[in-house]
Design a protein around this motif. Structure first.
Motif, PDB file in Angstrom:
ATOM      1  N   GLU A  78       0.812  -1.222   0.000  1.00  0.00           N
ATOM      2  CA  GLU A  78       0.000   0.000   0.000  1.00  0.00           C
ATOM      3  C   GLU A  78       0.842   1.267   0.000  1.00  0.00           C
ATOM      4  OE1 GLU A  78      -2.987   2.331   3.116  1.00  0.00           O
ATOM      5  OE2 GLU A  78      -2.551   0.200   3.424  1.00  0.00           O
ATOM      6  N   LEU A  79       1.904   1.282   0.829  1.00  0.00           N
ATOM      7  CA  LEU A  79       2.647   2.515   1.060  1.00  0.00           C
ATOM      8  C   LEU A  79       3.935   2.639   0.247  1.00  0.00           C
ATOM      9  CD1 LEU A  79       2.251   2.565   4.969  1.00  0.00           C
ATOM     10  CD2 LEU A  79       0.898   3.842   3.285  1.00  0.00           C
ATOM     11  N   GLN A  80       4.408   1.536  -0.315  1.00  0.00           N
ATOM     12  CA  GLN A  80       5.633   1.534  -1.127  1.00  0.00           C
ATOM     13  C   GLN A  80       6.809   2.206  -0.407  1.00  0.00           C
ATOM     14  OE1 GLN A  80       5.829   0.144  -4.545  1.00  0.00           O
ATOM     15  NE2 GLN A  80       4.054  -0.841  -3.610  1.00  0.00           N
ATOM     16  N   PRO A  81       7.155   1.725   0.800  1.00  0.00           N
ATOM     17  CA  PRO A  81       8.285   2.337   1.520  1.00  0.00           C
ATOM     18  C   PRO A  81       9.607   2.059   0.809  1.00  0.00           C
ATOM     19  CG  PRO A  81       7.628   0.300   2.604  1.00  0.00           C
ATOM     20  CD  PRO A  81       6.604   0.559   1.528  1.00  0.00           C
ATOM     21  N   GLU A  82      10.569   2.947   1.036  1.00  0.00           N
ATOM     22  CA  GLU A  82      11.901   2.773   0.450  1.00  0.00           C
ATOM     23  C   GLU A  82      12.866   2.109   1.421  1.00  0.00           C
ATOM     24  OE1 GLU A  82      12.341   6.929  -1.774  1.00  0.00           O
ATOM     25  OE2 GLU A  82      11.143   6.951   0.058  1.00  0.00           O
ATOM     26  N   LEU A  83      12.467   2.037   2.704  1.00  0.00           N
ATOM     27  CA  LEU A  83      13.362   1.511   3.738  1.00  0.00           C
ATOM     28  C   LEU A  83      12.544   0.743   4.776  1.00  0.00           C
ATOM     29  CD1 LEU A  83      16.164   1.474   5.226  1.00  0.00           C
ATOM     30  CD2 LEU A  83      15.491   3.649   6.271  1.00  0.00           C
ATOM     31  N   LEU A  84      13.073  -0.415   5.205  1.00  0.00           N
ATOM     32  CA  LEU A  84      12.458  -1.201   6.278  1.00  0.00           C
ATOM     33  C   LEU A  84      13.409  -1.284   7.458  1.00  0.00           C
ATOM     34  CD1 LEU A  84      11.132  -4.305   4.261  1.00  0.00           C
ATOM     35  CD2 LEU A  84       9.950  -2.130   4.691  1.00  0.00           C
ATOM     36  N   PHE A  85      12.900  -0.986   8.662  1.00  0.00           N
ATOM     37  CA  PHE A  85      13.590  -1.329   9.899  1.00  0.00           C
ATOM     38  C   PHE A  85      12.945  -2.634  10.356  1.00  0.00           C
ATOM     39  CE2 PHE A  85      14.217   3.234   9.616  1.00  0.00           C
ATOM     40  CZ  PHE A  85      15.545   3.382   9.979  1.00  0.00           C
ATOM     41  N   LEU A  86      13.666  -3.740  10.242  1.00  0.00           N
ATOM     42  CA  LEU A  86      13.044  -5.062  10.305  1.00  0.00           C
ATOM     43  C   LEU A  86      13.611  -5.930  11.411  1.00  0.00           C
ATOM     44  CD1 LEU A  86      11.180  -7.207   9.026  1.00  0.00           C
ATOM     45  CD2 LEU A  86      13.011  -7.690   7.389  1.00  0.00           C
ATOM     46  N   ASP A  87      12.737  -6.355  12.311  1.00  0.00           N
ATOM     47  CA  ASP A  87      13.096  -7.354  13.321  1.00  0.00           C
ATOM     48  C   ASP A  87      13.174  -8.717  12.633  1.00  0.00           C
ATOM     49  OD1 ASP A  87      13.661  -8.503  15.755  1.00  0.00           O
ATOM     50  OD2 ASP A  87      11.587  -8.498  16.462  1.00  0.00           O
ATOM     51  N   ILE A  88      13.923  -9.648  13.210  1.00  0.00           N
ATOM     52  CA  ILE A  88      14.062 -10.967  12.583  1.00  0.00           C
ATOM     53  C   ILE A  88      13.121 -11.987  13.215  1.00  0.00           C
ATOM     54  CG2 ILE A  88      15.634 -12.910  12.190  1.00  0.00           C
ATOM     55  CD1 ILE A  88      17.882 -10.856  11.871  1.00  0.00           C
ATOM     56  N   GLN A  89      13.154 -12.113  14.524  1.00  0.00           N
ATOM     57  CA  GLN A  89      12.302 -13.108  15.185  1.00  0.00           C
ATOM     58  C   GLN A  89      10.936 -12.499  15.494  1.00  0.00           C
ATOM     59  OE1 GLN A  89      14.133 -15.053  18.549  1.00  0.00           O
ATOM     60  NE2 GLN A  89      15.055 -16.553  17.198  1.00  0.00           N
ATOM     61  N   MET A  90       9.912 -13.008  14.783  1.00  0.00           N
ATOM     62  CA  MET A  90       8.540 -12.545  14.982  1.00  0.00           C
ATOM     63  C   MET A  90       7.606 -13.740  14.873  1.00  0.00           C
ATOM     64  SD  MET A  90       8.417  -9.033  12.668  1.00  0.00           S
ATOM     65  CE  MET A  90       8.848  -9.884  11.143  1.00  0.00           C
ATOM     66  N   PRO A  91       6.403 -13.652  15.445  1.00  0.00           N
ATOM     67  CA  PRO A  91       5.431 -14.740  15.273  1.00  0.00           C
ATOM     68  C   PRO A  91       5.073 -14.901  13.802  1.00  0.00           C
ATOM     69  CG  PRO A  91       4.721 -13.188  16.983  1.00  0.00           C
ATOM     70  CD  PRO A  91       5.887 -12.566  16.288  1.00  0.00           C
ATOM     71  N   GLY A  92       4.815 -16.129  13.372  1.00  0.00           N
ATOM     72  CA  GLY A  92       4.525 -16.367  11.962  1.00  0.00           C
ATOM     73  C   GLY A  92       5.815 -16.314  11.165  1.00  0.00           C
ATOM     74  N   LYS A  93       5.801 -15.631  10.045  1.00  0.00           N
ATOM     75  CA  LYS A  93       7.004 -15.485   9.218  1.00  0.00           C
ATOM     76  C   LYS A  93       8.040 -14.646   9.952  1.00  0.00           C
ATOM     77  CE  LYS A  93       5.109 -15.694   4.478  1.00  0.00           C
ATOM     78  NZ  LYS A  93       3.663 -15.871   4.711  1.00  0.00           N
ATOM     79  N   ASN A  94       9.320 -15.069   9.896  1.00  0.00           N
ATOM     80  CA  ASN A  94      10.369 -14.230  10.466  1.00  0.00           C
ATOM     81  C   ASN A  94      10.784 -13.175   9.434  1.00  0.00           C
ATOM     82  OD1 ASN A  94      12.288 -15.343   8.653  1.00  0.00           O
ATOM     83  ND2 ASN A  94      12.845 -16.960  10.099  1.00  0.00           N
TER      84      ASN A  94
END
Length: 246
Positions: A44-60
Motif C-alpha cells: 500500500e505505502l511503497q516504503p523505500e526503507l524497512l527497519f526489520l526485526d528478525i524473530q517474529m510470530p509467523g514469518k520471520n
C-alpha cells in the motif's frame, strides 16, 4: 525517505520511532507487528526503507523479505540476536543493529541509507533503459551469445543469478533480478512475481488463477517442449491489468 518499522514488540517500535525523530530525512509512514501486516503496508505505502526485526510470530524477517513481490526496499535489521548477521547480509541489508539500539550506530546506519540513495540516483541518471531492439552480450561458461532483448521471453531468478530464456537456450548471468529490472523498459518487461520478469510481447494466453492472480502462458519457442506457464501474483495482477487495459 519513506520508512516502515516492523517489530512484534510495541515498546521496541516506540523506542525506534523516538530515536528516528533525530533524523528528519527519515519519514516513518507506518508500523507492523508481523509479516502479514507488513506485506500489506509495503504493497500500500511503497516504503523505500524497512527497519526489520528478525524473530517474529509467523514469518520471520527473512521469510518476509522472500515473500515481497517486486522490488524489495532497502533493509536495516534490528534484532536482539547476533547469530543472524551473516544471513542478513545475504539479503543485501544496509546494516544490522543490535537491541537496545545505540544512537551512534543508528546514525551510521542512516548515513549508509543516504549514501545508497545518492548512488541510486547516480546509477539511474547514468543508465539507459534497455528495450526489445537492444542487443546484449551473454556469456555462460564457454558459450557466448549476442542476443536481441526482444527474443528473451523470460527472466528467471536463480538466487544470485538470472536465467535468460530465448530460442532453445537458457544461459545464466551473475546478476540479481532486482538490478536487472531497473535496466529493463517497464512498458515491455513486466515483473510477474518474486522470481520472474516476462516479455509482454511473448504472452500467448492469460487465465484467471488462484487468489486473484493470473496464469500466463508464453509462446512456445522450443520444439517438442511444453510452453512456459508463469503465475502473476495477486498484487502484481492488479498492476498488470492497469498496464494492459485501455
Amino acid at each position: 525517505m519513506k520508512a516502515l518499522i516492523i517489530d512484534d514488540e510495541r515498546l521496541a517500535r516506540n523506542e525506534l520511532r523516538r530515536l528516528l525523530e533525530n533524523f528528519p530525512k527519515i519519514n516513518i509512514v507506518g508500523e507492523a507487528a508481523n509479516a502479514e501486516e507488513a506485506l500489506n503496508l509495503i504493497d500500500e505505502l511503497q516504503p523505500e526503507l524497512l527497519f526489520l526485526d528478525i524473530q517474529m510470530p509467523g514469518k520471520n524477517g527473512f521469510e518476509l523479505l522472500e515473500a515481497i513481490e517486486g522490488k524489495v526496499p532497502e533493509v536495516i535489521f534490528t534484532t536482539a540476536y547476533d547469530e543472524y548477521a551473516l544471513r542478513a547480509f545475504e539479503f543485501n541489508a544496509l546494516d544490522y543493529l543490535m537491541k537496545p539500539i545505540d544512537m551512534q550506530r543508528l546514525a551510521e546506519a542512516i548515513q549508509r541509507v543516504e549514501e545508497e540513495q545518492l548512488h541510486e540516483v547516480e546509477r539511474k541518471e547514468g543508465v539507459k533503459l534497455l528495450g526489445e531492439s537492444d542487443q546484449v552480450f551473454v556469456k555462460d561458461g564457454e558459450k557466448c551469445w549476442f542476443v536481441k532483448l526482444g527474443k528473451v521471453r523470460l527472466f528467471e531468478s536463480m538466487g544470485n543469478y538470472v536465467r535468460l530464456h530465448f530460442d532453445d537456450q537458457k544461459p545464466m548471468i551473475l546478476k540479481s533480478l532486482n538490478s536487472l529490472e531497473e535496466r529493463l523498459d517497464p512498458k515491455i518487461y513486466f515483473r510477474a512475481n518474486r522470481k520472474h520478469i516476462i516479455n509482454l510481447a511473448w504472452i500467448d494466453k492469460i487465465e484467471p488463477w488462484f487468489s486473484g492472480g493470473l496464469l500466463v502462458t508464453l509462446k512456445n519457442a522450443e520444439k517438442n517442449s511444453n510452453p512456459e506457464k508463469i503465475e502473476i501474483s495477486r498484487r502484481q495482477a492488479i498492476k498488470f491489468k492497469d498496464l494492459m487495459s485501455l
